[in-house]
Scaffold this motif. Structure first.
Motif, short mmCIF file in Angstrom:
data_model
loop_
_atom_site.label_atom_id
_atom_site.label_comp_id
_atom_site.label_asym_id
_atom_site.label_seq_id
_atom_site.Cartn_x
_atom_site.Cartn_y
_atom_site.Cartn_z
N MET A 27 0.80 -1.23 0.00
CA MET A 27 0.00 0.00 0.00
C MET A 27 0.83 1.28 0.00
O MET A 27 0.28 2.37 -0.19
N PHE A 30 0.47 3.67 -2.98
CA PHE A 30 -0.86 4.31 -2.96
C PHE A 30 -0.92 5.39 -1.88
O PHE A 30 -1.54 6.44 -2.07
N ALA A 31 -0.28 5.12 -0.73
CA ALA A 31 -0.27 6.11 0.35
C ALA A 31 0.54 7.34 -0.05
O ALA A 31 0.18 8.47 0.30
N GLY A 34 -1.81 9.07 -2.61
CA GLY A 34 -3.06 9.54 -2.01
C GLY A 34 -2.88 10.45 -0.82
O GLY A 34 -3.81 11.14 -0.41
N THR A 38 -5.12 8.44 2.56
CA THR A 38 -4.90 7.04 2.21
C THR A 38 -4.08 6.34 3.29
O THR A 38 -4.36 5.19 3.67
N TRP A 41 -6.25 5.49 6.15
CA TRP A 41 -7.10 4.33 5.83
C TRP A 41 -6.32 3.03 6.01
O TRP A 41 -6.84 2.06 6.59
N VAL A 42 -5.09 3.00 5.53
CA VAL A 42 -4.26 1.79 5.67
C VAL A 42 -4.05 1.44 7.14
O VAL A 42 -4.24 0.29 7.56
#
Length: 242
Positions: A27, A30-31, A34, A38, A41-42
């Protein structure tokens, strides 16, 4: 029976760290793209999985009590083990921590701590560390959300009394935000050291808000007067004798 519980605990710990590595690596791109949302969220997804897997593997249920704070607040919590960190983060919508600076260099943990807006503090620097912390909370990069501080400065085992540090009071005075105390009994089931995770009910309880404007020393006394009896009550409820 204790041998079986140790085996279940080891299996839980293995899957916990394996998942941490897998999620962190997969992730991370993406972090980075984002940003903070993000990364939050992870971290919340991981924290919530730990709560589920604790019940499956070792029979340890978890519960959040009280009104979960939202918006910009300080959360001053009892700190007994890694579990209170996970429970707090699973509950708060935009949590971030005052944390030891050395943890920024920890693989995976450090990456996400930076992305979610944790504020690193080098406690070895004494007064200079306090000034750096208070300067950081004024930085727009760290603005917004629920800032979590452990007012005793470190993990404290159940039943052990430890001084409340003035850093929480300085933060309260500087930020001029409401402070939500939080009590815990998690150290009874997930201790500071060792592999054994015990069955039962681990609780984080958010207590009534302390509004801004109080003298810092009076605030510190009030904070301790709320957190300690509430934590003792949770531990007594879980079966710990005074």
């Amino acid at each position: 029976m204790i041998v079986v519980q140790y085996l279940r605990s080891v299996l839980f710990i293995v899957q916990m760290y394996v998942l941490m590595v897998v999620m962190a690596v997969v992730m991370f791109p993406f972090a980075l793209i984002g940003g903070r949302g993000t990364a939050i969220w992870v971290c919340r997804t991981y924290s919530r999985w730990i709560r589920v897997s604790l019940r499956w593997f070792v029979g340890l249920r978890t519960e959040i009590r009280g009104t979960v704070p939202e918006g910009d607040v300080i959360v001053a919590s009892k700190h007994q083990s890694f579990l209170d960190i996970l429970l707090l983060y699973s509950a708060l919508p935009q949590g971030k921590f005052i944390m030891k600076k050395s943890l920024l260099w920890a693989p995976f943990l450090g990456w996400y701590a930076w992305l979610i807006g944790c504020i690193p503090v080098d406690r070895a620097r004494g007064a200079a560390a306090m000034k750096a912390m208070l300067a950081a909370v004024r930085n727009p990069r760290f603005a917004g959300g629920q800032l979590i501080i452990f007012p005793q400065g470190t993990r404290v085992a159940p039943g052990v009394r430890a001084e409340y540090k003035i850093g929480a009071g300085a933060l309260y005075r500087t930020m001029k935000l409401p402070c939500v105390p939080a009590a815990a009994n998690v150290g009874l089931f997930w201790p500071r050291h060792g592999l054994l995770r015990k069955p039962g009910l681990a609780v984080i309880e958010f207590l009534p808000t302390i509004e801004p404007g109080m003298d810092p020393h009076r605030f510190m006394a009030e904070l301790e007067a709320r957190i300690e009896p509430a934590s003792d009550a949770l531990m007594a409820e879980a079966g710990r004798k005074a």
